[in-house]
Motif scaffolding. Structure first.
Motif, PDB file in Angstrom:
ATOM      1  N   ARG A   1      66.322  90.609  54.098  1.00  0.00           N
ATOM      2  CA  ARG A   1      67.633  91.209  53.838  1.00  0.00           C
ATOM      3  C   ARG A   1      68.032  91.063  52.363  1.00  0.00           C
ATOM      4  O   ARG A   1      68.780  91.867  51.832  1.00  0.00           O
ATOM      5  N   VAL A   2      67.542  89.977  51.747  1.00  0.00           N
ATOM      6  CA  VAL A   2      67.886  89.718  50.349  1.00  0.00           C
ATOM      7  C   VAL A   2      66.626  89.361  49.565  1.00  0.00           C
ATOM      8  O   VAL A   2      65.835  88.523  49.995  1.00  0.00           O
ATOM      9  N   PHE A   3      66.444  90.030  48.430  1.00  0.00           N
ATOM     10  CA  PHE A   3      65.440  89.612  47.452  1.00  0.00           C
ATOM     11  C   PHE A   3      66.178  88.838  46.371  1.00  0.00           C
ATOM     12  O   PHE A   3      67.077  89.381  45.726  1.00  0.00           O
ATOM     13  N   VAL A   4      65.825  87.576  46.185  1.00  0.00           N
ATOM     14  CA  VAL A   4      66.384  86.813  45.071  1.00  0.00           C
ATOM     15  C   VAL A   4      65.337  86.823  43.956  1.00  0.00           C
ATOM     16  O   VAL A   4      64.293  86.184  44.070  1.00  0.00           O
ATOM     17  N   HIS A   5      65.623  87.603  42.922  1.00  0.00           N
ATOM     18  CA  HIS A   5      64.707  87.674  41.780  1.00  0.00           C
ATOM     19  C   HIS A   5      65.140  86.612  40.782  1.00  0.00           C
ATOM     20  O   HIS A   5      66.198  86.719  40.163  1.00  0.00           O
ATOM     21  N   LEU A   6      64.333  85.565  40.675  1.00  0.00           N
ATOM     22  CA  LEU A   6      64.654  84.455  39.777  1.00  0.00           C
ATOM     23  C   LEU A   6      64.087  84.727  38.386  1.00  0.00           C
ATOM     24  O   LEU A   6      62.915  85.082  38.243  1.00  0.00           O
ATOM     25  N   VAL A   7      64.934  84.549  37.385  1.00  0.00           N
ATOM     26  CA  VAL A   7      64.543  84.781  35.992  1.00  0.00           C
ATOM     27  C   VAL A   7      64.853  83.517  35.192  1.00  0.00           C
ATOM     28  O   VAL A   7      65.938  82.945  35.329  1.00  0.00           O
TER      29      VAL A   7
ATOM     30  N   THR B   1      69.285  93.910  49.713  1.00  0.00           N
ATOM     31  CA  THR B   1      69.994  93.719  48.448  1.00  0.00           C
ATOM     32  C   THR B   1      69.127  92.895  47.509  1.00  0.00           C
ATOM     33  O   THR B   1      68.402  92.001  47.955  1.00  0.00           O
ATOM     34  N   ILE B   2      69.212  93.199  46.208  1.00  0.00           N
ATOM     35  CA  ILE B   2      68.528  92.386  45.196  1.00  0.00           C
ATOM     36  C   ILE B   2      69.586  91.567  44.466  1.00  0.00           C
ATOM     37  O   ILE B   2      70.550  92.120  43.933  1.00  0.00           O
ATOM     38  N   LEU B   3      69.409  90.251  44.459  1.00  0.00           N
ATOM     39  CA  LEU B   3      70.272  89.374  43.664  1.00  0.00           C
ATOM     40  C   LEU B   3      69.433  88.826  42.507  1.00  0.00           C
ATOM     41  O   LEU B   3      68.348  88.285  42.722  1.00  0.00           O
ATOM     42  N   ARG B   4      69.935  88.978  41.292  1.00  0.00           N
ATOM     43  CA  ARG B   4      69.211  88.428  40.140  1.00  0.00           C
ATOM     44  C   ARG B   4      69.878  87.103  39.769  1.00  0.00           C
ATOM     45  O   ARG B   4      71.062  87.067  39.450  1.00  0.00           O
ATOM     46  N   ILE B   5      69.116  86.039  39.867  1.00  0.00           N
ATOM     47  CA  ILE B   5      69.641  84.703  39.564  1.00  0.00           C
ATOM     48  C   ILE B   5      68.857  84.111  38.394  1.00  0.00           C
ATOM     49  O   ILE B   5      67.629  84.080  38.415  1.00  0.00           O
ATOM     50  N   PHE B   6      69.585  83.669  37.378  1.00  0.00           N
ATOM     51  CA  PHE B   6      68.968  83.088  36.189  1.00  0.00           C
ATOM     52  C   PHE B   6      68.959  81.564  36.314  1.00  0.00           C
ATOM     53  O   PHE B   6      70.010  80.950  36.520  1.00  0.00           O
ATOM     54  N   THR B   7      67.775  80.979  36.215  1.00  0.00           N
ATOM     55  CA  THR B   7      67.613  79.537  36.395  1.00  0.00           C
ATOM     56  C   THR B   7      67.678  78.806  35.046  1.00  0.00           C
ATOM     57  O   THR B   7      67.669  79.425  33.991  1.00  0.00           O
ATOM     58  N   LYS B   8      67.736  77.467  35.129  1.00  0.00           N
ATOM     59  CA  LYS B   8      67.683  76.582  33.951  1.00  0.00           C
ATOM     60  C   LYS B   8      68.866  76.795  33.003  1.00  0.00           C
ATOM     61  O   LYS B   8      68.729  76.745  31.784  1.00  0.00           O
ATOM     62  N   LEU B   9      70.036  77.031  33.588  1.00  0.00           N
ATOM     63  CA  LEU B   9      71.270  77.236  32.834  1.00  0.00           C
ATOM     64  C   LEU B   9      71.561  76.065  31.896  1.00  0.00           C
ATOM     65  O   LEU B   9      72.078  76.255  30.792  1.00  0.00           O
ATOM     66  N   ASP B  10      71.202  74.846  32.324  1.00  0.00           N
ATOM     67  CA  ASP B  10      71.503  73.649  31.523  1.00  0.00           C
ATOM     68  C   ASP B  10      70.766  73.627  30.182  1.00  0.00           C
ATOM     69  O   ASP B  10      71.110  72.857  29.287  1.00  0.00           O
TER      70      ASP B  10
END
Length: 200
Positions: free
Chosen positions: A115-121, A147-156
């Motif tokens: 149902r959801v693709f989490v595209h990690l960048v 749905t595609i959710l784009r999530i950006f990692t390593k924010l810190d």
């Protein structure tokens, strides 16, 4: 407020025939080999060590399934998180890589439960060609019920100016840090809303 009541590993699969039965709504995590897929799954479920990360990028070649039980206002919701093999980096033979990519694309294209693709960048490298290509590919195959959710990692690891640049280019971007847990609640809420259509 969305809480994760329970999360556990179900099984690993190397090909479509070995995957879990269709039915439960799935969230498929896709991203480059060192983007931090295991870390984000552990942060979202608040369960350290649930998803195992490899010190060698590209080593995980299996599709890993985890079931989660979410709680909202005392009501339980069930879903499955799917940790897909990373792309890029893999130091494996061409024949093995071709087979592995085929299994990955078979799963992405044929799996009805997603149902959801989490595209990690990786937020330190937000404009890589490989990530643009993956997003374009997902956009071309996504069904009306996905749905595609784009999530950006390593924010810190970012300065404020770098965060602003990502937000300018990707207004709907969700930025998270698995280590500081910043943005994790927002990501979990976005996933819940997409799966079950309710705000927390």
């Amino acid at each position: 407020m969305i809480k994760v009541k329970n999360a556990f590993f179900v099984k690993s699969a190397s090909k479509m025939e070995e995957t879990t039965p269709e039915g439960m709504s799935e969230v498929a995590f896709i991203g480059r080999s060192n983007v931090g897929k295991s870390s984000i799954i552990n942060a979202l479920t608040n369960k350290k060590g649930l998803a195992k990360s490899s010190s060698t990028p590209g080593k995980t070649r299996l599709i890993n399934f985890f079931q989660i039980v979410l709680d909202k206002d005392g009501e339980s919701y069930h879903a499955q998180l799917v940790d897909l093999p990373g792309f890029g980096y893999a130091k494996v033979s061409h024949s093995l890589k071709a087979e592995w990519q085929k299994n990955l694309t078979d799963y992405i294209k044929k799996r009805v439960s997603i149902r959801v693709f989490v595209h990690l960048v990786d937020s330190r490298h937000p404009f890589l060609e490989i990530d643009q290509a993956v997003h374009t590919y997902l956009s071309e195959i996504v069904r009306p019920d996905q749905t595609i959710l784009r999530i950006f990692t390593k924010l810190d690891k970012l300065k404020q100016s770098e965060i602003s640049l990502i937000k300018k280019n990707y207004p709907d971007a969700i930025l998270v840090s698995s280590s500081s847990k910043k943005g994790v609640d927002k990501a979990l809420n976005a996933i819940f809303l997409t799966l079950f259509g309710e705000e927390s």
